[in-house]
Write an enzyme that holds these catalytic residues in place. Structure first.
Site, PDB file in Angstrom:
ATOM      1  N   GLY A 128       0.820  -1.215   0.000  1.00 30.24           N
ATOM      2  CA  GLY A 128       0.000   0.000   0.000  1.00 30.24           C
ATOM      3  C   GLY A 128       0.847   1.254   0.000  1.00 30.24           C
TER       4      GLY A 128
ATOM      5  CB  CYS B 231       2.760  -8.798  -0.227  1.00 26.26           C
ATOM      6  SG  CYS B 231       2.431  -9.594  -1.805  1.00 26.26           S
TER       7      CYS B 231
ATOM      8  CB  CYS C 112       1.380 -12.910  -1.333  1.00 26.28           C
ATOM      9  SG  CYS C 112       0.623 -11.662  -0.319  1.00 26.28           S
TER      10      CYS C 112
ATOM     11  CE  LYS D  23       0.385 -17.859  -0.473  1.00 23.66           C
ATOM     12  NZ  LYS D  23      -0.537 -17.064   0.309  1.00 23.66           N
TER      13      LYS D  23
ATOM     14  CE1 TYR E 142       6.959  -5.103  -5.605  1.00 22.16           C
ATOM     15  CE2 TYR E 142       6.099  -3.595  -3.962  1.00 22.16           C
ATOM     16  CZ  TYR E 142       5.929  -4.677  -4.792  1.00 22.16           C
ATOM     17  OH  TYR E 142       4.726  -5.319  -4.820  1.00 22.16           O
TER      18      TYR E 142
ATOM     19  N   GLY F  49      -6.679 -22.015  12.360  1.00 19.34           N
ATOM     20  CA  GLY F  49      -7.483 -22.667  11.327  1.00 19.34           C
ATOM     21  C   GLY F  49      -7.767 -21.732  10.171  1.00 19.34           C
TER      22      GLY F  49
ATOM     23  CE1 TYR G  93      -7.602 -16.138   2.515  1.00 18.52           C
ATOM     24  CE2 TYR G  93      -8.426 -15.526   4.678  1.00 18.52           C
ATOM     25  CZ  TYR G  93      -8.538 -15.497   3.307  1.00 18.52           C
ATOM     26  OH  TYR G  93      -9.569 -14.841   2.720  1.00 18.52           O
TER      27      TYR G  93
ATOM     28  CD  GLU H  67      -2.435 -19.435   1.878  1.00 16.54           C
ATOM     29  OE1 GLU H  67      -3.239 -19.016   1.036  1.00 16.54           O
ATOM     30  OE2 GLU H  67      -1.544 -18.705   2.360  1.00 16.54           O
TER      31      GLU H  67
ATOM     32  NE  ARG I 272     -14.251 -18.164  13.773  1.00 15.45           N
ATOM     33  CZ  ARG I 272     -14.412 -16.841  13.773  1.00 15.45           C
ATOM     34  NH1 ARG I 272     -15.570 -16.311  13.460  1.00 15.45           N
ATOM     35  NH2 ARG I 272     -13.400 -16.045  14.097  1.00 15.45           N
TER      36      ARG I 272
ATOM     37  CB  THR J  36      -1.218  -7.944  -1.552  1.00 16.94           C
ATOM     38  OG1 THR J  36      -0.463  -8.554  -0.517  1.00 16.94           O
ATOM     39  CG2 THR J  36      -0.330  -7.119  -2.443  1.00 16.94           C
TER      40      THR J  36
ATOM     41  CB  ALA K 253      -7.207 -17.584  -3.803  1.00  9.76           C
TER      42      ALA K 253
ATOM     43  CG  HIS L 265     -15.584 -30.149 -23.377  1.00 10.25           C
ATOM     44  ND1 HIS L 265     -15.996 -30.484 -22.118  1.00 10.25           N
ATOM     45  CD2 HIS L 265     -15.292 -31.305 -24.025  1.00 10.25           C
ATOM     46  CE1 HIS L 265     -15.958 -31.803 -21.997  1.00 10.25           C
ATOM     47  NE2 HIS L 265     -15.530 -32.325 -23.137  1.00 10.25           N
TER      48      HIS L 265
ATOM     49  CD  GLU M 122     -16.663 -28.109 -19.958  1.00  5.70           C
ATOM     50  OE1 GLU M 122     -17.464 -28.101 -20.900  1.00  5.70           O
ATOM     51  OE2 GLU M 122     -15.659 -28.863 -19.929  1.00  5.70           O
TER      52      GLU M 122
HETATM   53  P1  NDP Z   1      -6.880 -15.746  10.220  1.00 13.13           P
HETATM   54  O1  NDP Z   1      -7.575 -14.661  10.924  1.00 13.13           O
HETATM   55  O2  NDP Z   1      -7.290 -16.142   8.865  1.00 13.13           O
HETATM   56  O3  NDP Z   1      -6.873 -17.047  11.133  1.00 13.13           O
HETATM   57  C1  NDP Z   1      -6.436 -17.019  12.455  1.00 13.13           C
HETATM   58  C2  NDP Z   1      -6.753 -18.358  13.068  1.00 13.13           C
HETATM   59  O4  NDP Z   1      -6.186 -18.439  14.353  1.00 13.13           O
HETATM   60  C3  NDP Z   1      -8.244 -18.579  13.219  1.00 13.13           C
HETATM   61  O5  NDP Z   1      -8.505 -19.913  12.904  1.00 13.13           O
HETATM   62  C4  NDP Z   1      -8.486 -18.282  14.681  1.00 13.13           C
HETATM   63  O6  NDP Z   1      -9.539 -19.007  15.235  1.00 13.13           O
HETATM   64  C5  NDP Z   1      -7.197 -18.744  15.308  1.00 13.13           C
HETATM   65  N1  NDP Z   1      -6.850 -18.017  16.524  1.00 13.13           N
HETATM   66  C6  NDP Z   1      -6.846 -16.694  16.733  1.00 13.13           C
HETATM   67  N2  NDP Z   1      -6.423 -16.403  17.981  1.00 13.13           N
HETATM   68  C7  NDP Z   1      -6.174 -17.578  18.588  1.00 13.13           C
HETATM   69  C8  NDP Z   1      -5.712 -17.942  19.878  1.00 13.13           C
HETATM   70  N3  NDP Z   1      -5.425 -17.022  20.795  1.00 13.13           N
HETATM   71  N4  NDP Z   1      -5.572 -19.249  20.175  1.00 13.13           N
HETATM   72  C9  NDP Z   1      -5.855 -20.190  19.250  1.00 13.13           C
HETATM   73  N5  NDP Z   1      -6.281 -19.899  17.994  1.00 13.13           N
HETATM   74  C10 NDP Z   1      -6.440 -18.610  17.669  1.00 13.13           C
HETATM   75  O7  NDP Z   1      -5.354 -15.304  10.291  1.00 13.13           O
HETATM   76  P2  NDP Z   1      -4.070 -15.818   9.545  1.00 13.13           P
HETATM   77  O8  NDP Z   1      -2.985 -15.611  10.525  1.00 13.13           O
HETATM   78  O9  NDP Z   1      -4.261 -17.157   8.965  1.00 13.13           O
HETATM   79  O10 NDP Z   1      -3.949 -14.771   8.370  1.00 13.13           O
HETATM   80  C11 NDP Z   1      -4.036 -13.363   8.637  1.00 13.13           C
HETATM   81  C12 NDP Z   1      -4.660 -12.637   7.486  1.00 13.13           C
HETATM   82  O11 NDP Z   1      -3.728 -12.551   6.429  1.00 13.13           O
HETATM   83  C13 NDP Z   1      -5.870 -13.343   6.866  1.00 13.13           C
HETATM   84  O12 NDP Z   1      -7.065 -13.050   7.517  1.00 13.13           O
HETATM   85  C14 NDP Z   1      -5.865 -12.830   5.458  1.00 13.13           C
HETATM   86  O13 NDP Z   1      -6.555 -11.613   5.416  1.00 13.13           O
HETATM   87  C15 NDP Z   1      -4.394 -12.614   5.192  1.00 13.13           C
HETATM   88  N6  NDP Z   1      -3.858 -13.728   4.384  1.00 13.13           N
HETATM   89  C16 NDP Z   1      -4.350 -13.945   3.148  1.00 13.13           C
HETATM   90  C17 NDP Z   1      -3.879 -14.970   2.373  1.00 13.13           C
HETATM   91  C18 NDP Z   1      -4.449 -15.198   1.017  1.00 13.13           C
HETATM   92  O14 NDP Z   1      -5.100 -14.308   0.495  1.00 13.13           O
HETATM   93  N7  NDP Z   1      -4.247 -16.365   0.405  1.00 13.13           N
HETATM   94  C19 NDP Z   1      -2.821 -15.855   2.852  1.00 13.13           C
HETATM   95  C20 NDP Z   1      -2.382 -15.557   4.165  1.00 13.13           C
HETATM   96  C21 NDP Z   1      -2.886 -14.531   4.897  1.00 13.13           C
HETATM   97  P3  NDP Z   1     -11.091 -18.607  14.985  1.00 13.13           P
HETATM   98  O15 NDP Z   1     -11.431 -19.093  13.630  1.00 13.13           O
HETATM   99  O16 NDP Z   1     -11.786 -19.330  16.070  1.00 13.13           O
HETATM  100  O17 NDP Z   1     -11.148 -17.127  15.143  1.00 13.13           O
END
Ligand code: NDP
Length: 457
Positions: free
Chosen positions: A15, A42, A47, A50, A97, A175, A177, A181, A204, A310, A340, A434, A439
């Site tokens: 940004g 990123c 990204c 990764k 950059y 649980g 992204y 990943e 979630r 990003t 994604a 196809h 499709e």
């Molecule tokens: P997320 O917010 O996606 O996931 C965090 C996870 O950690 C959730 O499952 C959450 O549980 C859990 N959690 C949070 N706090 C605790 C805790 N204290 N104890 C145990 N579990 C916990 O964050 P990420 O770190 O995976 O990624 C951050 C952000 O980066 C994403 O939201 C996304 O915007 C961006 N990102 C995007 C990508 C892409 O576009 N492909 C790739 C990587 C990152 P619960 O579900 O219960 O809240």
């Protein structure tokens, strides 16, 4: 040279770089301050590396399937080669950059910046002060690590890219992204991988079919899933780390990684000196033009807690520059953001999920499940899933959810008709291509099921 600028940007990530470059192109005198590497999360530790590591991990599966096409493969993987080649590539991008900033005349200052007032920024190492008509905060976010005993023994995604060697096993908490990943990456590279998540199914907030489909895909690849459990403490045991779980189980792992979310980088930035207000979640509160509660201070990207992606940060940086330096006020539309998950199988989504769409009105849902053609000669039974969520009786396409190879590429293109307000009839008018997976999106005939008055029929 005087230290008075039209714009001082703090943070040279996606940004900040876009905003600085555009503002300079419009004739502003711009400085960008960065304490780490130009490119931000990123490019340097997000990204880009990764995706490179996901490519590396996917060879395992390609080698598996290759046999069904008659190939004999005897492959060996070398982690240091991947790390070194990744480093070469991100260094190249960092240089690109930097050059893109320098071309329009942006001054790059390698330092740590602290805001000291609405129009002043202090350089911590250089011990000098910059005056700025406008300040842009683009400091991004950082991993949030649970405060548990022994947390320092764990790593985050920041360190995962540059481990000296692959561990024999890894426990990944979270649980979201990053958890799924990196589980894909480590498992694909041969590491015994376990996800531990406090909820009852990964990802979630995503569509249930995507969540369950990915869950099955991860398990097929040998990834273990422990649900409704957290890590209570970590301790060193020999060369391993013993994790104690909330259910009392203690188990050793070669490495433990926290993927438990990210928090906006607002600490020690001096924001209070300028009266910059934060949201309840600790991000910088901004209006549609990215302006904070202090009129001369703006913020874009993850530090604003809008959508931590990003391309969104880049768009926010661009529109900020249009608004402030090109007399062309523009607001980013955050309503239709494709996203994604680069797991295996991959997920691509845009728009509303079924439950969300069903609260807006009656909907028709079209679902296709089939084995990707690539797998049909092998014994792999995994299914690709494509789902179209449509306003009832020929309404607009409200959401598209895809699980399977190429999902991210497909959803990027689907974002175009969705943004134009396309209906099911618009999709149907497109000639099918196809044999492709995509499709299916233009050949749906009968609804798979519907929702009427909020209830699934
Ligand atoms: P997320 O917010 O996606 O996931 C965090 C996870 O950690 C959730 O499952 C959450 O549980 C859990 N959690 C949070 N706090 C605790 C805790 N204290 N104890 C145990 N579990 C916990 O964050 P990420 O770190 O995976 O990624 C951050 C952000 O980066 C994403 O939201 C996304 O915007 C961006 N990102 C995007 C990508 C892409 O576009 N492909 C790739 C990587 C990152 P619960 O579900 O219960 O809240």
């Amino acid at each position: 040279m005087s230290d008075g600028y039209d714009l001082v940007v703090i943070g040279a990530g996606s940004g900040g770089v876009r905003a600085a470059r555009m503002a300079a192109t419009y004739g502003a005198r711009v400085a960008i301050v960065e304490e780490f590497r130009v490119g931000g999360t990123c490019v340097i530790r997000g990204c880009v590396p990764k995706k490179l590591y996901v490519y590396a991990a996917r060879f395992t599966e390609l080698f598996d399937v290759a046999q069904s096409f008659g190939w004999q493969v005897d492959a060996k993987f070398d982690w240091p080669t991947l790390v070194a080649n990744k480093e070469k590539e991100i260094t190249r991008l960092e240089q690109a950059y930097t050059a893109n900033l320098e071309k329009p005349g942006v001054e790059i200052i390698r330092d740590r910046a602290v805001v000291t007032g609405p129009n002043s920024v202090h350089m911590v190492n250089g011990k000098r002060d910059l005056q700025a008509k406008t300040i842009l905060i683009a400091t991004g976010a950082q991993p949030s690590i649970p405060a548990i005993p022994g947390a320092e023994l764990g790593i985050s995604s920041n360190e995962a890219f540059d481990l000296p060697a692959l561990p024999h096993s890894i426990l990944i908490e979270g649980g979201g992204y990053i958890a799924v990943e990196f589980a894909t990456i480590f498992a694909g590279l041969g590491v015994d991988t376990t996800i531990i998540y406090r909820g009852d199914c990964i990802l979630r907030g995503f569509d249930d079919d995507m969540r369950r489909g990915l869950e099955a895909g991860l398990q097929d690849r040998g990834i273990k899933l422990i649900y409704q459990t957290t890590i209570k403490s970590l301790a060193k045991v020999g060369s391993d780390i013993a994790a104690t779980f909330s259910d009392g189980v203690v188990a050793p792992y070669g490495a433990v990684m926290f993927a438990t979310g990210r928090v906006p980088n607002v600490k020690h930035l001096g924001l209070e000196t300028a009266g910059v207000k934060l949201t309840p979640a600790g991000a910088i509160a901004v209006d549609g033009y990215s302006q904070s509660s202090c009129p001369s201070i703006y913020a874009v990207g993850d530090v604003t807690g809008r959508a931590a992606l990003t391309p969104v940060a880049i768009r926010e940086g661009w529109y900020f520059a249009e608004t402030v330096f090109n007399n062309n006020p523009m607001m980013v539309d955050h309503s239709q953001i494709p996203t994604a998950v680069f797991s295996d199988p991959e997920i691509g989504v845009i728009g509303l999920t079924e439950p969300e769409a069903a609260t807006h009105g009656d909907i028709d849902v079209y679902v296709a499940r089939f084995r990707p053609m690539m797998n049909t000669l092998s014994t792999k039974t995994e299914r690709t899933i494509l789902k179209l969520i449509v306003g009832a009786n020929g309404g607009k396409v409200l959401g598209v959810q895809i699980l399977g190879p190429g999902a991210a590429e497909m959803i990027q293109l689907v974002a175009i008709p969705i943004g134009m307000g396309a209906t099911k009839a618009d999709f149907d008018r497109a000639m099918a291509l196809h044999p492709t997976a995509a499709e299916e999106l233009v050949t749906f005939k009968e609804q798979t099921y519907t929702y009427r008055n909020g209830a699934k029929v």
